[in-house]
Design a protein around this motif. Sequence first.
Motif, PDB file in Angstrom:
ATOM      1  N   LEU A 101     -12.911   0.879   1.917  1.00  0.00           N
ATOM      2  CA  LEU A 101     -12.255  -0.197   1.167  1.00  0.00           C
ATOM      3  C   LEU A 101     -11.029   0.313   0.419  1.00  0.00           C
ATOM      4  O   LEU A 101     -10.002  -0.386   0.329  1.00  0.00           O
ATOM      5  CB  LEU A 101     -13.255  -0.805   0.174  1.00  0.00           C
ATOM      6  N   LYS A 102     -11.122   1.538  -0.094  1.00  0.00           N
ATOM      7  CA  LYS A 102      -9.961   2.116  -0.781  1.00  0.00           C
ATOM      8  C   LYS A 102      -8.789   2.270   0.180  1.00  0.00           C
ATOM      9  O   LYS A 102      -7.643   1.947  -0.148  1.00  0.00           O
ATOM     10  CB  LYS A 102     -10.341   3.465  -1.386  1.00  0.00           C
ATOM     11  N   HIS A 103      -9.066   2.739   1.393  1.00  0.00           N
ATOM     12  CA  HIS A 103      -7.982   2.950   2.351  1.00  0.00           C
ATOM     13  C   HIS A 103      -7.483   1.635   2.941  1.00  0.00           C
ATOM     14  O   HIS A 103      -6.333   1.566   3.386  1.00  0.00           O
ATOM     15  CB  HIS A 103      -8.421   3.915   3.441  1.00  0.00           C
ATOM     16  N   VAL A 104      -8.327   0.617   2.956  1.00  0.00           N
ATOM     17  CA  VAL A 104      -7.824  -0.703   3.344  1.00  0.00           C
ATOM     18  C   VAL A 104      -6.788  -1.180   2.325  1.00  0.00           C
ATOM     19  O   VAL A 104      -5.734  -1.716   2.683  1.00  0.00           O
ATOM     20  CB  VAL A 104      -8.992  -1.704   3.456  1.00  0.00           C
ATOM     21  N   GLU A 107      -3.684   0.908   2.759  1.00  0.00           N
ATOM     22  CA  GLU A 107      -2.947   0.527   3.964  1.00  0.00           C
ATOM     23  C   GLU A 107      -2.063  -0.683   3.711  1.00  0.00           C
ATOM     24  O   GLU A 107      -0.955  -0.787   4.250  1.00  0.00           O
ATOM     25  CB  GLU A 107      -3.930   0.240   5.096  1.00  0.00           C
ATOM     26  N   SER A 108      -2.536  -1.605   2.874  1.00  0.00           N
ATOM     27  CA  SER A 108      -1.710  -2.767   2.541  1.00  0.00           C
ATOM     28  C   SER A 108      -0.537  -2.392   1.653  1.00  0.00           C
ATOM     29  O   SER A 108       0.511  -3.031   1.697  1.00  0.00           O
ATOM     30  CB  SER A 108      -2.567  -3.840   1.853  1.00  0.00           C
ATOM     31  N   GLU A 109      -0.696  -1.339   0.842  1.00  0.00           N
ATOM     32  CA  GLU A 109       0.385  -0.919  -0.048  1.00  0.00           C
ATOM     33  C   GLU A 109       1.343   0.053   0.635  1.00  0.00           C
ATOM     34  O   GLU A 109       2.553  -0.001   0.418  1.00  0.00           O
ATOM     35  CB  GLU A 109      -0.208  -0.268  -1.298  1.00  0.00           C
ATOM     36  N   TYR A 110       0.789   0.970   1.439  1.00  0.00           N
ATOM     37  CA  TYR A 110       1.601   1.973   2.122  1.00  0.00           C
ATOM     38  C   TYR A 110       1.277   1.924   3.615  1.00  0.00           C
ATOM     39  O   TYR A 110       0.459   2.711   4.107  1.00  0.00           O
ATOM     40  CB  TYR A 110       1.313   3.374   1.564  1.00  0.00           C
ATOM     41  N   SER A 120      -3.988  11.276  10.897  1.00  0.00           N
ATOM     42  CA  SER A 120      -2.586  11.279  10.473  1.00  0.00           C
ATOM     43  C   SER A 120      -2.311  10.103   9.540  1.00  0.00           C
ATOM     44  O   SER A 120      -1.625  10.252   8.524  1.00  0.00           O
ATOM     45  CB  SER A 120      -1.671  11.220  11.693  1.00  0.00           C
ATOM     46  N   ARG A 121      -2.849   8.950   9.870  1.00  0.00           N
ATOM     47  CA  ARG A 121      -2.682   7.793   8.996  1.00  0.00           C
ATOM     48  C   ARG A 121      -3.386   8.026   7.665  1.00  0.00           C
ATOM     49  O   ARG A 121      -2.895   7.628   6.607  1.00  0.00           O
ATOM     50  CB  ARG A 121      -3.221   6.540   9.685  1.00  0.00           C
ATOM     51  N   TRP A 122      -4.545   8.674   7.721  1.00  0.00           N
ATOM     52  CA  TRP A 122      -5.285   9.002   6.487  1.00  0.00           C
ATOM     53  C   TRP A 122      -4.448   9.929   5.598  1.00  0.00           C
ATOM     54  O   TRP A 122      -4.339   9.704   4.385  1.00  0.00           O
ATOM     55  CB  TRP A 122      -6.603   9.649   6.881  1.00  0.00           C
ATOM     56  N   ASP A 411      -8.145  -8.632   5.124  1.00  0.00           N
ATOM     57  CA  ASP A 411      -7.600  -7.284   5.237  1.00  0.00           C
ATOM     58  C   ASP A 411      -8.643  -6.303   5.770  1.00  0.00           C
ATOM     59  O   ASP A 411      -8.306  -5.341   6.471  1.00  0.00           O
ATOM     60  CB  ASP A 411      -7.084  -6.796   3.884  1.00  0.00           C
ATOM     61  N   VAL A 412      -9.928  -6.552   5.415  1.00  0.00           N
ATOM     62  CA  VAL A 412     -10.987  -5.667   5.896  1.00  0.00           C
ATOM     63  C   VAL A 412     -11.229  -5.855   7.381  1.00  0.00           C
ATOM     64  O   VAL A 412     -11.427  -4.889   8.128  1.00  0.00           O
ATOM     65  CB  VAL A 412     -12.287  -5.915   5.094  1.00  0.00           C
ATOM     66  N   LEU A 413     -11.187  -7.090   7.829  1.00  0.00           N
ATOM     67  CA  LEU A 413     -11.533  -7.396   9.221  1.00  0.00           C
ATOM     68  C   LEU A 413     -10.345  -7.275  10.165  1.00  0.00           C
ATOM     69  O   LEU A 413     -10.506  -6.861  11.312  1.00  0.00           O
ATOM     70  CB  LEU A 413     -12.128  -8.805   9.305  1.00  0.00           C
ATOM     71  N   VAL A 414      -9.154  -7.650   9.692  1.00  0.00           N
ATOM     72  CA  VAL A 414      -7.964  -7.683  10.555  1.00  0.00           C
ATOM     73  C   VAL A 414      -6.896  -6.787   9.939  1.00  0.00           C
ATOM     74  O   VAL A 414      -6.543  -6.949   8.762  1.00  0.00           O
ATOM     75  CB  VAL A 414      -7.430  -9.115  10.725  1.00  0.00           C
ATOM     76  N   GLU A 415      -6.379  -5.860  10.712  1.00  0.00           N
ATOM     77  CA  GLU A 415      -5.348  -4.953  10.223  1.00  0.00           C
ATOM     78  C   GLU A 415      -4.000  -5.670  10.131  1.00  0.00           C
ATOM     79  O   GLU A 415      -3.615  -6.405  11.047  1.00  0.00           O
ATOM     80  CB  GLU A 415      -5.220  -3.753  11.156  1.00  0.00           C
TER      81      GLU A 415
END
Length: 577
Positions: A101-104, A107-110, A120-122, A411-415
């Motif tokens: 959830l933190k990385h979701v 991901e929305s912020e960065y 790499s995304r992490w 945001d959790v279900l759909v990127e």
Amino acid sequence: MASTRVITRQSALHPLHHSTPPRPRSFTHRPSLLFVARPIPRPQLPFLNTVSRANIIQTQVGRFISTERKQRWKDNFWRQVRFHSYLWPSIFLIVVVMNGLKHVKLESEYPTPPDWSFWSRWEYRMARYTELDDEAKIHRVLTDWGKVGVYYTQLLERLESEKYDGKHLVRATASSASDEGDGLDISAKSEQWQRGYINVLMAAARAAEHLQGMCRRKDDPKGKIYPRECIPGPDNPRPKPLPWDRNKAHINPPTADEVEDAFPSPQFFYEKLLTTESLSTRQRLDAALAYADWIEFTGEVEVSDKWYQRGVMIASRALPANIRGSVVDLNSGVINKAHDHDVTDNVLRASTALAVHHARTGRVKEALPIFLSVLRARKSLPPSPFGATGEKQRPKRDDSPVMVYVSALKDVLVERPYPPAPPTGDERPYHTLKEACEEVALMTYIGEILFATSESEREKGLGWTRDSVDAAEAVMWVMDEQAVNDGRETCRQCLETGLQNWKAMAREMARYAVKKVDEVQNGSGLLSLGIGKSSGLEKARREAKRWEDEGEVIELRIQKTLPLAQASKPDWKLNQS
């Protein structure tokens, strides 16, 4: 028959008269079915037992480990097994879900390019979070640049590794750039991959600037960093003491032979950027201007001059071939008045950066013509077809609690899709609120230069500064009404700087007016004879009163614009490109 029953009953009541000897009874043990050891056929009284110490220990263990205790221990053991088999997997799953959830959210912020690998995304999200988020900063104030540099270094290794994300990358040809560097040809990758890679290189260069002059132990690439001036060695016989550390790292600092540079030089990353193929004009110009700014910071003014001029050259390369050499002077950076309608956003940015560089290094006579030409070109920009914001009207966002939860679940279900590519800067910009903020900045520079360079132009410079404050305040009120953030930080800084400059200029003018009053009162020549002294004195006093009143007006303006001048958190999502 009756006598027989009586005899039997008596025999049962009086076992001493029974024909068979009685079975021995155990006084201290339970029935033999509960024994682990074999029962002893005699009373277990302490004063009757004459056994060895080994038999005593065996007997005590036998008494302690009974069948009931052993069963109870088995039950407790399996109960603990069941408990821990539920507990630790549950904790592990909770930690995984919380990190997910933190990385979701991150991901929305960065946002990260979707064609990068998972780790790499992490790494990119963690690097951006450590660099920009207040929660990751030391005491929510200072950025841990050592950790940021480690994240970006690891990410670059993955992006350039053939094993992970660097497939089909080749060394850039020598003709791609005139500089020496280790750039790559990234044309085989997607536009999103390329944009992310350029962002990482720019961020790594930014981290290198903050880590310049720092070092760490050779055997600890992720360890504590130390300033070079605190490391004892032959070149530094009297090192500065290290700040206090709870782990007592300040007591025994490493020696010069035990340390190495904490991060590569910024020059390494900037040269790599400038020699990388498939960059857009905006990306190459950003790299050149950032490199020039770094060189200017190091004190090499002449070298930075060449790089700022090279920025103007990079911006002008994208112009049509027939007007490429006539839109802007490549040496001075002044825009030709006859070609104001041919300027691009990159040309405006490069010329402005060169003028600011001249102003910072004290060459205001070279900076003023550039500022005036850029301001003239910006004022001739056509209006945006989408209004003052320059963007299409977006539907209003529903901020109700239900929609907030729905958006979070989505945001959790759909990127979310990766942001679209920004403009290349090779097109002519429209006149929007953001461009109005750039005009305010130019007016602030012009007013400051005019006031500082000529006594006869002081009032004119103060007028430019006053107009810049009025324009900045008006633009920011419109931005608040239309909820526009693009360019707001520039306007806020210009408003704050303009108010400070206006106040200092008015105070200086008031001081000159008071000095003039004293000169008239103690005048010589005709004024000493009283001819025209009263009228001159009255005029000088009116001038002093004028600037005194303007100082009060400035204080009222400062109070009025205080809500606008408060610093707002920058929108880092806009800086992903």
